[in-house]
Design a protein around this motif. Structure first.
Motif, PDB file in Angstrom:
ATOM      1  N   SER A  30       3.615   4.126   3.828  1.00  0.00           N
ATOM      2  CA  SER A  30       3.477   2.669   3.966  1.00  0.00           C
ATOM      3  C   SER A  30       2.020   2.271   4.179  1.00  0.00           C
ATOM      4  O   SER A  30       1.534   1.302   3.588  1.00  0.00           O
ATOM      5  N   TYR A  31       1.309   2.998   5.025  1.00  0.00           N
ATOM      6  CA  TYR A  31      -0.090   2.689   5.296  1.00  0.00           C
ATOM      7  C   TYR A  31      -0.925   2.843   4.023  1.00  0.00           C
ATOM      8  O   TYR A  31      -1.768   1.995   3.719  1.00  0.00           O
ATOM      9  N   LYS A  32      -0.681   3.910   3.274  1.00  0.00           N
ATOM     10  CA  LYS A  32      -1.420   4.133   2.034  1.00  0.00           C
ATOM     11  C   LYS A  32      -1.139   3.010   1.033  1.00  0.00           C
ATOM     12  O   LYS A  32      -2.064   2.484   0.416  1.00  0.00           O
ATOM     13  N   ASN A  33       0.110   2.630   0.870  1.00  0.00           N
ATOM     14  CA  ASN A  33       0.458   1.542  -0.048  1.00  0.00           C
ATOM     15  C   ASN A  33      -0.166   0.219   0.388  1.00  0.00           C
ATOM     16  O   ASN A  33      -0.641  -0.558  -0.439  1.00  0.00           O
ATOM     17  N   MET A  34      -0.144  -0.049   1.689  1.00  0.00           N
ATOM     18  CA  MET A  34      -0.726  -1.286   2.202  1.00  0.00           C
ATOM     19  C   MET A  34      -2.239  -1.304   1.966  1.00  0.00           C
ATOM     20  O   MET A  34      -2.795  -2.329   1.563  1.00  0.00           O
ATOM     21  N   ALA A  35      -2.912  -0.184   2.179  1.00  0.00           N
ATOM     22  CA  ALA A  35      -4.360  -0.112   1.949  1.00  0.00           C
ATOM     23  C   ALA A  35      -4.681  -0.310   0.470  1.00  0.00           C
ATOM     24  O   ALA A  35      -5.630  -1.027   0.126  1.00  0.00           O
ATOM     25  N   ASP A  36      -3.898   0.302  -0.427  1.00  0.00           N
ATOM     26  CA  ASP A  36      -4.112   0.132  -1.860  1.00  0.00           C
ATOM     27  C   ASP A  36      -3.891  -1.319  -2.280  1.00  0.00           C
ATOM     28  O   ASP A  36      -4.659  -1.880  -3.064  1.00  0.00           O
ATOM     29  N   THR A  37      -2.851  -1.932  -1.766  1.00  0.00           N
ATOM     30  CA  THR A  37      -2.559  -3.334  -2.087  1.00  0.00           C
ATOM     31  C   THR A  37      -3.669  -4.241  -1.586  1.00  0.00           C
ATOM     32  O   THR A  37      -4.097  -5.162  -2.292  1.00  0.00           O
TER      33      THR A  37
END
Length: 160
Positions: A30-37
């Motif tokens: 989730s953290y990785k996806n949020m950072a990419d977004t």
């Protein structure tokens, strides 16, 4: 060794550890996806803002060029054409920056159509500038009125 032979405390601890591992794994994803977004949103926002600023600069410079050219014609003074030359350089620089920023096919098509339209007007604009420099303000007024799609009314009230 069967699961039923393991003491209840060890079974609960094992289940809890598996649950914690799953939660940690989901948090990392989730953290990785949020950072990419967030990164993509910043890129989109910054690029679109820069495009809007360049388009605004182009429009402002073109309006200034049009206004100063009209001022030169109707005031019978070629002095405003010096400022027009500077604004034309700024307009060209902004257009080049906008072309570099634009990556979408639709945006490139719009820019090509804009450049074609401006290119068609450039010839008459150059001729108008030469007429103003030559001091033939009556012919310049007629050319400007034609370029703007208006009828020319001379100071004596007669059509030009």
């Amino acid at each position: 060794m069967k699961l039923q032979n393991i003491r209840i405390g060890k079974r609960l601890a094992g289940g809890f550890v598996i649950f914690i591992i799953i939660i940690v794994f989901l948090c990392i994803i989730s953290y990785k996806n949020m950072a990419d977004t967030d990164q993509r949103a910043n890129e989109i926002t910054n690029v679109n803002f820069q495009k809007a600023m360049m388009a605004s600069a182009i429009l402002t410079n073109l309006q200034f060029i049009n206004k100063e050219t009209g001022k030169a014609v109707y005031n019978k003074d070629a002095a405003p054409l010096k400022a027009v030359a500077e604004k034309r350089k700024a307009y060209i620089a902004a257009l080049e920056k906008l072309e570099k920023l634009e990556t979408e096919p639709e945006g490139k098509a719009i820019l090509e159509k804009f450049k074609k339209t401006v290119g068609e007007a450039r010839a008459s604009n150059v001729k108008l500038g030469e007429t103003i420099q030559a001091g033939d303000f009556k012919a310049a007024a007629k050319a400007l009125a034609k370029e703007q799609g208006r009828d020319l009314i001379l100071a004596d009230g007669a059509p030009g």
